[in-house]
Design an enzyme around this catalytic site. Sequence first.
Site, PDB file in Angstrom:
ATOM      1  N   GLY A 523       0.828  -1.198   0.000  1.00 37.92           N
ATOM      2  CA  GLY A 523       0.000   0.000   0.000  1.00 37.92           C
ATOM      3  C   GLY A 523       0.857   1.240   0.000  1.00 37.92           C
ATOM      4  O   GLY A 523       2.078   1.180   0.136  1.00 37.92           O
ATOM      5  N   ARG A 524       0.166   2.364  -0.181  1.00 39.96           N
ATOM      6  CA  ARG A 524       0.854   3.642  -0.149  1.00 39.96           C
ATOM      7  C   ARG A 524       0.258   4.476   0.953  1.00 39.96           C
ATOM      8  O   ARG A 524      -0.950   4.547   1.093  1.00 39.96           O
ATOM      9  CB  ARG A 524       0.668   4.381  -1.473  1.00 39.96           C
ATOM     10  CG  ARG A 524       1.623   3.950  -2.540  1.00 39.96           C
ATOM     11  CD  ARG A 524       1.164   4.446  -3.903  1.00 39.96           C
ATOM     12  NE  ARG A 524       1.943   3.773  -4.935  1.00 39.96           N
ATOM     13  CZ  ARG A 524       3.072   4.255  -5.423  1.00 39.96           C
ATOM     14  NH1 ARG A 524       3.540   5.409  -4.994  1.00 39.96           N
ATOM     15  NH2 ARG A 524       3.740   3.587  -6.339  1.00 39.96           N
ATOM     16  N   GLY A 525       1.105   5.130   1.714  1.00 36.51           N
ATOM     17  CA  GLY A 525       0.586   5.938   2.806  1.00 36.51           C
ATOM     18  C   GLY A 525       1.113   7.346   2.731  1.00 36.51           C
ATOM     19  O   GLY A 525       1.782   7.732   1.773  1.00 36.51           O
ATOM     20  N   PHE A 527       3.383   8.587   4.225  1.00 35.51           N
ATOM     21  CA  PHE A 527       4.815   8.702   4.458  1.00 35.51           C
ATOM     22  C   PHE A 527       5.640   7.939   3.451  1.00 35.51           C
ATOM     23  O   PHE A 527       6.860   7.991   3.476  1.00 35.51           O
ATOM     24  CB  PHE A 527       5.154   8.175   5.850  1.00 35.51           C
ATOM     25  CG  PHE A 527       4.310   8.798   6.890  1.00 35.51           C
ATOM     26  CD1 PHE A 527       4.645  10.039   7.402  1.00 35.51           C
ATOM     27  CD2 PHE A 527       3.170   8.180   7.339  1.00 35.51           C
ATOM     28  CE1 PHE A 527       3.854  10.643   8.344  1.00 35.51           C
ATOM     29  CE2 PHE A 527       2.372   8.773   8.286  1.00 35.51           C
ATOM     30  CZ  PHE A 527       2.712  10.011   8.798  1.00 35.51           C
ATOM     31  N   ILE A 529       5.813   4.223   0.723  1.00 36.58           N
ATOM     32  CA  ILE A 529       5.217   2.983   0.254  1.00 36.58           C
ATOM     33  C   ILE A 529       5.525   1.856   1.242  1.00 36.58           C
ATOM     34  O   ILE A 529       6.592   1.832   1.855  1.00 36.58           O
ATOM     35  CB  ILE A 529       5.766   2.655  -1.147  1.00 36.58           C
ATOM     36  CG1 ILE A 529       5.457   3.833  -2.075  1.00 36.58           C
ATOM     37  CG2 ILE A 529       5.169   1.373  -1.694  1.00 36.58           C
ATOM     38  CD1 ILE A 529       6.062   3.714  -3.446  1.00 36.58           C
ATOM     39  N   VAL A 530       4.590   0.926   1.378  1.00 36.77           N
ATOM     40  CA  VAL A 530       4.779  -0.216   2.262  1.00 36.77           C
ATOM     41  C   VAL A 530       4.955  -1.474   1.411  1.00 36.77           C
ATOM     42  O   VAL A 530       4.181  -1.704   0.475  1.00 36.77           O
ATOM     43  CB  VAL A 530       3.573  -0.390   3.202  1.00 36.77           C
ATOM     44  CG1 VAL A 530       3.830  -1.522   4.169  1.00 36.77           C
ATOM     45  CG2 VAL A 530       3.280   0.895   3.935  1.00 36.77           C
ATOM     46  N   LYS A 547       8.060  -0.265   5.708  1.00 35.16           N
ATOM     47  CA  LYS A 547       7.605   1.048   5.239  1.00 35.16           C
ATOM     48  C   LYS A 547       8.813   1.915   4.930  1.00 35.16           C
ATOM     49  O   LYS A 547       9.649   2.170   5.780  1.00 35.16           O
ATOM     50  CB  LYS A 547       6.751   1.693   6.322  1.00 35.16           C
ATOM     51  CG  LYS A 547       6.255   3.056   5.905  1.00 35.16           C
ATOM     52  CD  LYS A 547       5.410   3.698   6.966  1.00 35.16           C
ATOM     53  CE  LYS A 547       4.262   2.802   7.348  1.00 35.16           C
ATOM     54  NZ  LYS A 547       3.077   3.552   7.726  1.00 35.16           N
ATOM     55  N   ASP A 641      -4.313  10.982  12.196  1.00 30.46           N
ATOM     56  CA  ASP A 641      -4.809  10.498  10.903  1.00 30.46           C
ATOM     57  C   ASP A 641      -5.560   9.178  11.074  1.00 30.46           C
ATOM     58  O   ASP A 641      -5.312   8.201  10.372  1.00 30.46           O
ATOM     59  CB  ASP A 641      -3.651  10.355   9.910  1.00 30.46           C
ATOM     60  CG  ASP A 641      -4.147  10.334   8.458  1.00 30.46           C
ATOM     61  OD1 ASP A 641      -5.343  10.628   8.221  1.00 30.46           O
ATOM     62  OD2 ASP A 641      -3.351  10.015   7.560  1.00 30.46           O
TER      63      ASP A 641
END
Length: 808
Positions: A523-525, A527, A529-530, A547, A641
């Site tokens: 996934g992308r967050g 901060f 990419i994971v 991450k 968040d």
Amino acid sequence: MTRTKLSHAMANLCIQLIFFIFLFFISALAQNNGIVPLGRSLTAGETSNSWLSPSGDFAFGFQKIPDKDLYLFSIWYNNIPDKTVVWYANPTNTVPRGSTVALDAQTGLVFRDPQGLQLWSADVNPNQVDHGFMNDTGNFILKGSDESWLWESFKHPADTILPNQELEINGTLSSRQSATNFSQGRFYLHFQGAVVLTTSRNVLISDDGVYYPNTANWSNDGYKVIFDSGGTMYIRKVNNQTEQLSPSRLGSENYYHRATLDFDGLFTHYYHPRNSTSNSNWTILWSVPDNICLTIKYKGVIACGYNNVCMLENGRPVCKCPKGYVLRDPNNMYGDCKANSLVSCGGVEGDSVENLYDFEVMNDTDWPMNDFYQISPSSETICKLSCLQNCLCAVAIFRVNSCWMLKLPLINGRVDYRLQSKAFIKYHKSDAPPAYPIVPQGYPVESKSKDRGTLILVGSVLLGSSFLVNLTFITAACLGVYLIYQKKKVIFHLNTDAKDINLHIFPYKELAEATDGFKEELGRGSFGIVYKGELQISSKGSIIAVKKLDRVAKDAEKEFRAEVKTIGQTNHKNLVRLLGFCDEGQHRLLVYEYMSHGTLARLLLHDPKPSWNLRTQIAIGIARGLVYLHEECRTQIIHCDIKPQNVLLDEYFNARISDFGLAKLLMISQSQTMTSIRGTKGYVAPEWFRNNQINAKVDVYSFGVLLLEIISCRKCVEDIENIGEGENPILTDWAWDCFQEGRLDKFVDNDLEALEDKMMLKRFLMVAIWCIQENPSLRPKMRKVSQMLDGIVEVMVPPCPSPFCSTS
Ligand SMILES: *[C@@H]1O[C@H](CO)[C@@H](O)[C@H](O)[C@H]1NC(C)=O
Ligand SMILES: *[C@@H]1O[C@H](CO)[C@@H](O)[C@H](O)[C@H]1NC(C)=O
Ligand SMILES: *[C@@H]1O[C@H](CO)[C@@H](O)[C@H](O)[C@H]1NC(C)=O
Ligand SMILES: *[C@@H]1O[C@H](CO)[C@@H](O)[C@H](O)[C@H]1NC(C)=O
Ligand SMILES: *[C@@H]1O[C@H](CO)[C@@H](O)[C@H](O)[C@H]1NC(C)=O
Ligand SMILES: *[C@@H]1O[C@H](CO)[C@@H](O)[C@H](O)[C@H]1NC(C)=O
Ligand SMILES: *[C@@H]1O[C@H](CO)[C@@H](O)[C@H](O)[C@H]1NC(C)=O
Ligand SMILES: *[C@@H]1O[C@H](CO)[C@@H](O)[C@H](O)[C@H]1NC(C)=O
């Protein structure tokens, strides 16, 4: 021979002729006295498809819909050219050729489709019915053999009442969908001792939805609305006095009358000359409300849909989409409008917002109650620039020397010439490069969920780019964040050595190998990419989530270690555990346990819905995790968040909060450029937009929104294309509407499991409404929230979350 044959033939012909004339006479007789004997039926599409009243003024039966092979089961004015419909069956009334209506001893009065399926029947004991009667008043009556009235259409009105008709307490009219579509429309008239117009089908629980009368306390001492035979409409009161509704001056000798709740929401008394020349029309004698566009008591949609603008033309509401918006349904001007392109603020690197967006000016247009920020005093230029810089801002309103910024969706737009205001409608220039949300979605986002329609795609809330920071509010907001951060930073300078905690420090090379060269993206967050990886610990492989941080300022090394240490010290079963980190040159990576069941966001989208029991357990888990972060770990951690993408599920479906402790890192890098507010649109607490201190209550707000999502399995801002007409796309508003109306079933979309557990459902909903109070001091602390969810502490009835609410 031939002679006898001929005379035989003649005789036959005569008999047939006489029989025919007799039949004709009978049928003419039956037609003209209005009586409909048992055994009669009508078929849609055949020439004789109505039963007339004695004078022929009214007809009952099938009226053909113009330009379609469809027929409306109805009663209409038969002697005027446009055959105005005054009654129709509900809910099904428009049917194909071959449908029938029959009056017989076995079934009474029934209406069937061509296959014989019953669509409607008069609510009467068929054994008692002797005949029907189409009265000259427009009333179709079923009578017993003693002439008693068993059923009458006047007692089951659709959208119209006629002279000689009365409306008693709880009597209801409901509007049609449009002038020619007779499906259920959006408006209702309830007689509640007063004539009350509303958008709510049910008898009123509160005055939400009421758009006439305009005061909350109408007098309700009437017991009947009477439309007398002379064409005067009034309310008869308990004390025998009368209250005139429409003026009486025409009488019914020369005029037909009707009072209709029109599809555009106006209750109107019309008249029409009886001896009509070919192009005479219905004329308005009286109507209420005076200006439906200006009704703002109700938060939902009244005259025009979301993002639409209402204006009066010849006393009737007309809706027009603002520039940059188009109708969702091109055939329904009263419906919702949607933005042609993403309304945001971001652009290609180096491209200024001025090149991406422009404004259309609309005079005297306003959407009251949609503003999220006010600048006062302001100039027109500052007003426009502020809106340009603010991703949430879709429209800026400038009036006298104040500026209001409005966000989507825009509700109850209208033109009001008294305002003397200017509305600046922000739109994306068509030749400009496409906009994109600057801060990516939270971690991890499903790759499939990219395409979510144009309106709501804006990923995150932020205040535009770095120049023009002189705008007071941006500075104020950022300064607030910065100052808070400054205070905290001092603490973390004291100990920056991570070695004294139980965290593994990974060499970059090892992580690159474990993730196979950062190959599989989870996934992308906010901060970075994971990635999924596998570590060889002892003989057994262990799956990890790595991450890669890309947004931490280069010189924030000490802060990074401090934050990692803080995160590393946390240990709670509802938090994702940090296993270690890497801090090598420019590489900053965090290594977490892998959560096999993905994000809560994905679970909530699952069809069918995850079970109510699981959902409640998850909500309780998240609350506990937050209590720990706020109150129980060594350094308070504000998440900033909280949203379903940041809640992961382990193999036992325990809720595990992720991404905590990183907010401050992001703020360091951003406070230097002063660009961004933390959080994600829909979940951010209102104080982010104000010059207020940010504290743990921002998480309580976001948790409230998240809790509503868990309860309803809806997104916090639903795409208007995915919801029913009249539902509020903003979950927090929708929750309050449903709670107010006592319609928990609507809120959970008839989730039977949840409805069976009504006590808990109501408790959870009330807790959520407490959490989303706009005033942070009204929100409970997470510990109290957790206790209320657990049922240890009693939950009081929450007030309306917004200061704009109408009183309940
Ligand atoms: C027609 O309606 C009027 C007014 O309600 C009523 O007085 C009259 O009796 C009705 N006619 C018949 C034949 O039922
Ligand atoms: C009107 O409806 C309300 C609510 O259903 C009910 O309590 C009341 O008794 C009704 N009044 C009459 C006169 O039918
Ligand atoms: C009337 O409107 C409803 C709802 O929009 C729609 O489903 C129906 O097909 C329409 N009926 C006709 C006859 O156009
Ligand atoms: C409400 O009713 C009271 C008593 O009838 C009246 O004095 C008051 O003016 C009313 N308020 C409004 C807003 O109509
Ligand atoms: C109410 O008015 C009607 C006619 O206007 C009259 O016959 C009746 O006696 C009055 N009743 C009362 C209680 O005043
Ligand atoms: C109806 O027609 C008659 C004569 O044709 C005329 O005198 C009368 O004024 C008309 N009534 C109306 C309401 O137009
Ligand atoms: C009557 O109404 C129809 C539809 O509203 C309109 O097209 C027509 O022009 C009107 N006729 C007159 C004489 O006003
Ligand atoms: C809006 O108002 C201004 C003056 O206040 C006027 O110059 C302008 O023409 C108006 N625009 C429109 C579209 O009516």
